[in-house]
Design a protein around this motif. Sequence first.
Motif, mmCIF file in Angstrom:
data_model
loop_
_atom_site.group_PDB
_atom_site.id
_atom_site.type_symbol
_atom_site.label_atom_id
_atom_site.label_comp_id
_atom_site.label_asym_id
_atom_site.label_seq_id
_atom_site.Cartn_x
_atom_site.Cartn_y
_atom_site.Cartn_z
ATOM 1 N N ALA A 172 0.826 -1.203 0.000
ATOM 2 C CA ALA A 172 0.000 0.000 0.000
ATOM 3 C C ALA A 172 0.864 1.257 0.000
ATOM 4 C CB ALA A 172 -0.932 -0.009 1.205
ATOM 5 N N ARG A 173 1.933 1.245 0.792
ATOM 6 C CA ARG A 173 2.822 2.408 0.833
ATOM 7 C C ARG A 173 3.509 2.622 -0.520
ATOM 8 N NH1 ARG A 173 3.743 4.469 5.766
ATOM 9 N NH2 ARG A 173 5.657 5.453 5.024
ATOM 10 N N ARG A 174 3.900 1.535 -1.150
ATOM 11 C CA ARG A 174 4.530 1.650 -2.475
ATOM 12 C C ARG A 174 3.546 2.223 -3.490
ATOM 13 N NH1 ARG A 174 6.415 -2.994 -2.507
ATOM 14 N NH2 ARG A 174 4.739 -4.091 -3.583
ATOM 15 N N LEU A 225 0.763 4.079 -2.935
ATOM 16 C CA LEU A 225 0.328 5.448 -2.652
ATOM 17 C C LEU A 225 1.466 6.455 -2.743
ATOM 18 C CD1 LEU A 225 -2.008 4.695 0.385
ATOM 19 C CD2 LEU A 225 -2.743 5.527 -1.847
ATOM 20 N N PHE A 226 2.610 6.126 -2.145
ATOM 21 C CA PHE A 226 3.668 7.126 -2.012
ATOM 22 C C PHE A 226 4.710 7.084 -3.131
ATOM 23 C CE2 PHE A 226 2.564 6.362 2.626
ATOM 24 C CZ PHE A 226 1.681 7.436 2.675
ATOM 25 N N GLU A 227 4.953 5.909 -3.706
ATOM 26 C CA GLU A 227 5.959 5.816 -4.760
ATOM 27 C C GLU A 227 5.326 5.883 -6.151
ATOM 28 O OE1 GLU A 227 8.529 2.463 -4.223
ATOM 29 O OE2 GLU A 227 8.726 2.793 -2.061
ATOM 30 N N GLU A 228 4.263 5.091 -6.374
ATOM 31 C CA GLU A 228 3.641 5.083 -7.692
ATOM 32 C C GLU A 228 2.752 6.297 -7.914
ATOM 33 O OE1 GLU A 228 1.648 1.436 -8.572
ATOM 34 O OE2 GLU A 228 3.225 0.198 -7.678
ATOM 35 N N ARG A 229 1.910 6.612 -6.924
ATOM 36 C CA ARG A 229 0.938 7.702 -7.085
ATOM 37 C C ARG A 229 1.420 9.033 -6.529
ATOM 38 N NH1 ARG A 229 -3.444 6.426 -10.485
ATOM 39 N NH2 ARG A 229 -3.571 4.149 -10.527
ATOM 40 N N ARG A 230 2.448 9.020 -5.667
ATOM 41 C CA ARG A 230 3.019 10.218 -5.065
ATOM 42 C C ARG A 230 1.978 11.025 -4.293
ATOM 43 N NH1 ARG A 230 7.766 11.418 -7.913
ATOM 44 N NH2 ARG A 230 8.162 12.980 -6.277
ATOM 45 N N ILE A 231 1.116 10.330 -3.588
ATOM 46 C CA ILE A 231 0.056 10.984 -2.815
ATOM 47 C C ILE A 231 0.635 11.565 -1.532
ATOM 48 C CG2 ILE A 231 -2.182 10.659 -1.688
ATOM 49 C CD1 ILE A 231 -2.173 10.368 -4.771
ATOM 50 N N ASP A 232 0.182 12.758 -1.171
ATOM 51 C CA ASP A 232 0.622 13.427 0.049
ATOM 52 C C ASP A 232 0.163 12.620 1.263
ATOM 53 O OD1 ASP A 232 0.637 15.310 2.350
ATOM 54 O OD2 ASP A 232 1.164 16.801 0.838
ATOM 55 N N ALA A 233 1.047 12.440 2.238
ATOM 56 C CA ALA A 233 0.716 11.657 3.435
ATOM 57 C C ALA A 233 -0.457 12.258 4.197
ATOM 58 C CB ALA A 233 1.941 11.550 4.345
ATOM 59 N N ARG A 234 -0.605 13.586 4.137
ATOM 60 C CA ARG A 234 -1.727 14.233 4.826
ATOM 61 C C ARG A 234 -3.059 13.846 4.186
ATOM 62 N NH1 ARG A 234 0.645 20.184 4.268
ATOM 63 N NH2 ARG A 234 1.106 19.210 2.240
#
Length: 319
Positions: free
Chosen positions: A142-144, A146-155
């Motif tokens: 999920a982290r990969r 959201l944060f690596e593939e989609r570059r979604i802001d953690a907030r």
Amino acid sequence: MDKYELQKLRDLPIEGVAQRLGLRVVRHKCLCPFHDDSHPSLSFSVKRNSYRCFVCGASGGTIDLVMRYQNMSFTEACRWLADEAGVVLSNPLIRPPLTPPTQGENIPLLSRRGQGWSDQPQSFDPSRYNRFFERPWLNEAARRFLFEERRIDARVVRWCRLTSWRDRQGVDWLQIPYYNIEGKLIGVQNRNLVRGASPRFRFPSGSQCSLYNLPVLNLLRPGDELWITEGCSDCWAMLSAGHKAIAIPSATLLTKKDAEQLSIIHFQLSIQFHMYPDCDAPGERLFLQLQQLLPGLVHHQLPPGCKDFSDYYLTKVSQ
């Protein structure tokens, strides 16, 4: 379920149903999920509201597509379509209640096999799922995503209360809660995190996964902008870009209930609506459809090479 209700299910846009099942439809075609397909051979007829594969011969309408893709009975497929499109059935047949999952167990999914059906109606029970979103947890997949593939802001991830889980087959799922404007959980969408996996989405029975991120309406002030996106991913990207946004399920499945809700928002709030339609024919048709509901809706053009706002967002954050 009478013949008029059955006809409503058969009249649902076939391409919209396909997209809700997780199929990617481009120019009325997609990869056929019923055989090993490398070139799109499943064709959709908007006029006949049907599908047909010219390789393996699979064909039919909306109910047939759900039955075959989800491995469901006729009754199960009708119930699934009714839940997705907000069609109220006079005599819905649904599954008996499942035992609530304990810590570490699978979360029951709409298309789970081996369950019988009862004649007692069952609605979505938020108490069985609320605890999963009280302390969201993201696994590595999920982290990969959201944060690596989609570059979604953690907030944004925290605001949307996204969490994850793994089923008994070792498949990782992203779990997406849907809340109404009062903040009450009304539905859950489970997204398969395995690239190209089928099915792509699963929904607990009774989930009302229509307009997404409705609690953001409580943050709006007169004169604010509200962006309309297609699907959760584009909504996360829009929020990450610093805009207030809601999402509709897909370009080809705007239900009457969704349309009514958007009209109410338009009349109750003095705000400006904006939209980047997906760069395809369904996206432009959706914009024209929404423009009739929201006369002041502003059209924004995606740059060349971007198929949706998520693509555009990735180009911006990569600069």
